[in-house]
Design an enzyme around this catalytic site. Structure first.
Site, PDB file in Angstrom:
ATOM      1  CB  SER A   1      -0.886  -0.180   0.878  1.00 61.24           C
ATOM      2  OG  SER A   1      -1.491   1.638   1.489  1.00 61.24           O
TER       3      SER A   1
ATOM      4  CE1 TYR B   1      -4.543  -2.054   4.682  1.00 57.95           C
ATOM      5  CE2 TYR B   1      -3.129  -0.033   4.144  1.00 57.95           C
ATOM      6  CZ  TYR B   1      -4.428  -1.458   3.951  1.00 57.95           C
ATOM      7  OH  TYR B   1      -3.932  -1.263   2.137  1.00 57.95           O
TER       8      TYR B   1
END
Length: 724
Positions: free
Chosen positions: A592, A605
């Site tokens: 990401s 995350y």
């Protein structure tokens, strides 16, 4: 012989009567192709002589509609049939007679094939079959040419002519082996003239051809003739052991699969020295009754007889002498290595002895069928479809030998005759007409996280590019749904009634945080296709709370297990498989842009994705040189994403002050959020799952074969995510 029931008619007048004459031919052909015991995949042909209106003259003319070259009876459509002016086709006899040198295997006979194009009716573009003269010169309206197992058992028997007479009387006439082509058509023309009451011809070493003046009667006759042979062979088979006693006992299926999982990747590597191959395993009792028998080696050395088989099964299989009860992997590997080396020498010798000055170049020397006691038969080919057909063809060969040995003695074609079919210039031309292979043809991919979002898009894209795929997901049902949807959209799937299932993509369950679950998913991949080349991990989780400080430790731990430990486990489990194959492969993770953009609210995350980025670099070093490891780093991507349930989408819309209606479907809300994210990028374009799939495809392909340890950002252009 087969314990299945005799063939029953599938013909329905209500369906046939609703079709035009060509549609009825297609219908008849599809019915004949439904059962592997009737005709080979891609083999056999049917025809009808029909009255058509000539588009040039407006007058009625007789047209031969015949299944074209390379078509498959089971799946044939109107487009798979050639249409030819019958009068022009028959007039070619005069052309043939004017050749100064003609006859079986002559240049004149081969030249006739190119002449068929001059007879095309209504601009038919389908290349006519090599068997076209059989259908044209036999003076009956409807003709079926099939390769029934029981009939070929008679056709390959040492006393085939006598057996033909015993089974059929004067209804079917025997003709000795003759290569398909114009001369065989003329032979059949003479037989029909000399035996006006005959209903068919049994071709030695080949198959059956029969005819009628009504299409429904022709279909019924085909089944009736096959059933007469089937019943005869069954009666003669009672109490006999055509393959001798069982030399080896079947092993427990769990032990068998465990051994297959170990040996298949290594074997695939050995047989992929020139080009990669895909496997199909047949461990059925029928296959093992042959591979485990005392006569298996001797019979397998004789080779197959049906000419349709040679291009796929080669002249003979590789039989491995191995005792499965010993459960000795090292011994099996050593025996296989010795057997492969000897097979290559034998095949090269066969080619050198039989070749002619104008023979096509040798097409490799590796076996395409491997027979292993206890494990069964393994077919190999450039695709799942081809390997399935290869396995099916040798399964047919086993049943033919079973029947022939029950009623007589099995005989194979002489080596030179087999070679002349396998390396026939016309067959070579057919191979040259095959479409170019797709970019990832012959490649096997395991996609973990394929139930939705990026993983789903990747699985579908890889199949489109020619790969075979296992779509694995924590929710196994979602993985299976991806596979089913992909098969439906790409027009591939089951190979027909009572045939081995062919799938270019299958679904599976996989929890990447559990080593046993990963092992099972990889085993599924190996048993389905023979190994694995590429692994893509898109599985991810977004903490429900997501506030950062105050999140429970378990949530932090789970996020790291999914994003870091999980991909490591997948790589660790796949590593021995890659090493056994010895082939180049690739692994791609989905990380990401959050990995490089510090912000409040998603500690677990973001930091786990940063760790995943570094895991890519570590794995790139550990798996070099055969396996490249890279990642794509998407920006927030809402499309079809399991990490963007309705509650998270609404929370994000509220955070950014974007108007929305609570009653809107979740996809509409996701699109609204994606549109807002696009306004923050340099390109101003929404980031889609298909964009990530295209980037992953690029990283898997040879186009980036020198790239490893890299993160490819696909975010639409977020300046804060620029790597520095």
């Amino acid at each position: 012989m087969s314990t299945q029931t005799l063939f029953s008619s599938l013909w329905q007048d209500s369906i046939a009567d609703s079709l035009d004459p060509v549609g009825r031919l297609v219908y008849r052909s599809n019915l004949l192709g439904t059962d592997w015991r009737i005709t080979n995949t891609g083999g056999g042909n049917t025809s009808s002589k029909l009255k058509e209106k000539d588009s040039l003259t407006g007058e009625e003319t007789e047209v031969l509609w015949v299944k074209g070259s390379g078509g498959n009876l089971r799946t044939a459509t109107r487009a798979n049939f050639s249409s030819l002016y019958l009068d022009k086709l028959l007039a070619l006899e005069g052309v043939y007679d004017r050749f100064p040198e003609r006859g079986l295997k002559s240049a004149a006979e081969d030249a006739m094939v190119a002449m068929y194009a001059h007879c095309a009716f209504n601009l038919s573009r389908r290349p006519p079959s090599i068997d076209t003269p059989l259908h044209g010169l036999i003076p009956y309206k409807h003709i079926d040419h099939t390769h029934p197992i029981a009939v070929i058992a008679l056709a390959t028997s040492a006393d085939g002519p006598a057996l033909c007479k015993e089974v059929y009387g004067d209804d079917v006439v025997w003709v000795d082996w003759q290569r398909p082509g114009y001369e065989l058509g003329r032979t059949m023309q003479r037989i029909c003239a000399e035996h006006p009451d005959a209903k068919g011809i049994l071709m030695g070493g080949h198959g059956l051809i029969n005819w009628a003046q009504d299409d429904g009667e022709c279909y019924a006759l085909t089944l009736g003739l096959i059933n007469r042979a089937e019943q005869f062979v069954r009666t003669r088979s009672e109490g006999r052991k055509p393959f001798g006693a069982a030399r080896y006992a079947e092993i427990d299926p769990t032990d068998r699969d465990r051994m297959l999982v170990r040996i298949l990747p290594w074997l695939r590597g050995q047989l992929s020295s020139e080009k990669r191959v895909i496997a199909t395993v047949d461990s059925s009792s029928a296959a093992q009754s042959f591979t485990n028998s005392e006569r298996a080696r001797a019979l397998s050395e004789l080779g197959t007889s049906c000419p349709d088989h040679f291009l796929r099964t080669r002249i003979k299989p590789l039989y491995v002498e191995w005792d499965p009860s010993a459960d000795d992997f090292a011994a099996l590997q050593e025996t296989l290595a010795t057997g492969i080396a000897q097979y290559r020498r034998d095949y090269q010798e066969y080619y050198n002895i039989c070749r002619c000055e104008d023979s096509p170049a040798i097409r490799g020397s590796d076996p395409t069928v491997v027979l292993i006691p206890g494990l069964g038969l393994i077919g190999w080919g450039k695709s799942k479809s081809e390997s399935r057909v290869t396995a099916e063809f040798y399964r047919c060969a086993i049943e033919v030998m079973r029947g022939a040995e029950a009623v007589s003695t099995y005989t194979a074609l002489p080596r030179q005759e087999a070679f002349d079919i396998e390396y026939w210039a016309l067959e070579e031309a057919k191979l040259q007409r095959m479409p170019q292979e797709k970019e990832l043809a012959r490649h096997i991919a395991l996609v973990v996280g394929a139930g939705s979002g990026i993983g789903r898009a990747v699985a579908q894209r890889l199949v489109h590019k020619g790969a075979v795929v296992v779509a694995a997901d924590l929710d196994a049902a979602s993985g299976h749904a991806t596979a089913a949807d992909t098969l439906a959209s790409h027009g591939t799937g089951m190979a027909g009634t009572e045939r081995t299932v062919v799938r270019d993509i299958i679904g599976a369950g996989c929890d990447i945080t559990a080593r046993s679950s990963v092992r099972t998913a990889l085993d599924t991949t190996i048993l389905a296709y023979g190994g694995v080349d590429h692994v893509v991990v898109t599985a991810g989780v977004y903490p429900a709370a997501g506030a950062g400080r105050g999140d429970p430790d378990s949530q932090w731990e789970q996020t790291f297990r999914v994003h870091v430990t999980g991909p490591f486990i997948v790589a660790d489990v796949a590593h021995p498989v890659w090493e056994a194959q010895g082939l180049n492969g690739a692994m791609v993770l989905a990380t990401s842009v959050n990995a490089v953009v510090p912000k409040a609210g998603s500690f677990a995350y973001d930091t786990s994705k940063a760790a995943a980025n570094h895991l890519v670099r570590e794995l790139a070093i550990a798996l070099a040189p055969n396996v490249r490891v890279n990642a794509v780093a998407p920006a927030t991507m809402t499309e079809d994403s399991a990490m963007f349930p309705r509650a998270r989408v609404i929370a994000s819309l509220s955070r950014y002050g974007l108007a929305f209606d609570d009653s809107e479907p979740v996809d509409s809300l996701r699109n609204r959020l994606a549109g807002f994210y696009a306004t923050r990028t340099l390109t101003g374009r929404t980031v889609r799952a298909s964009d990530q799939a295209e980037a992953i495809l690029l990283l898997l392909s040879e186009r980036l074969s020198r790239t490893t340890g890299q993160i490819l950002v696909v975010d639409g252009g977020l300046t804060e995510a620029f790597l520095r």
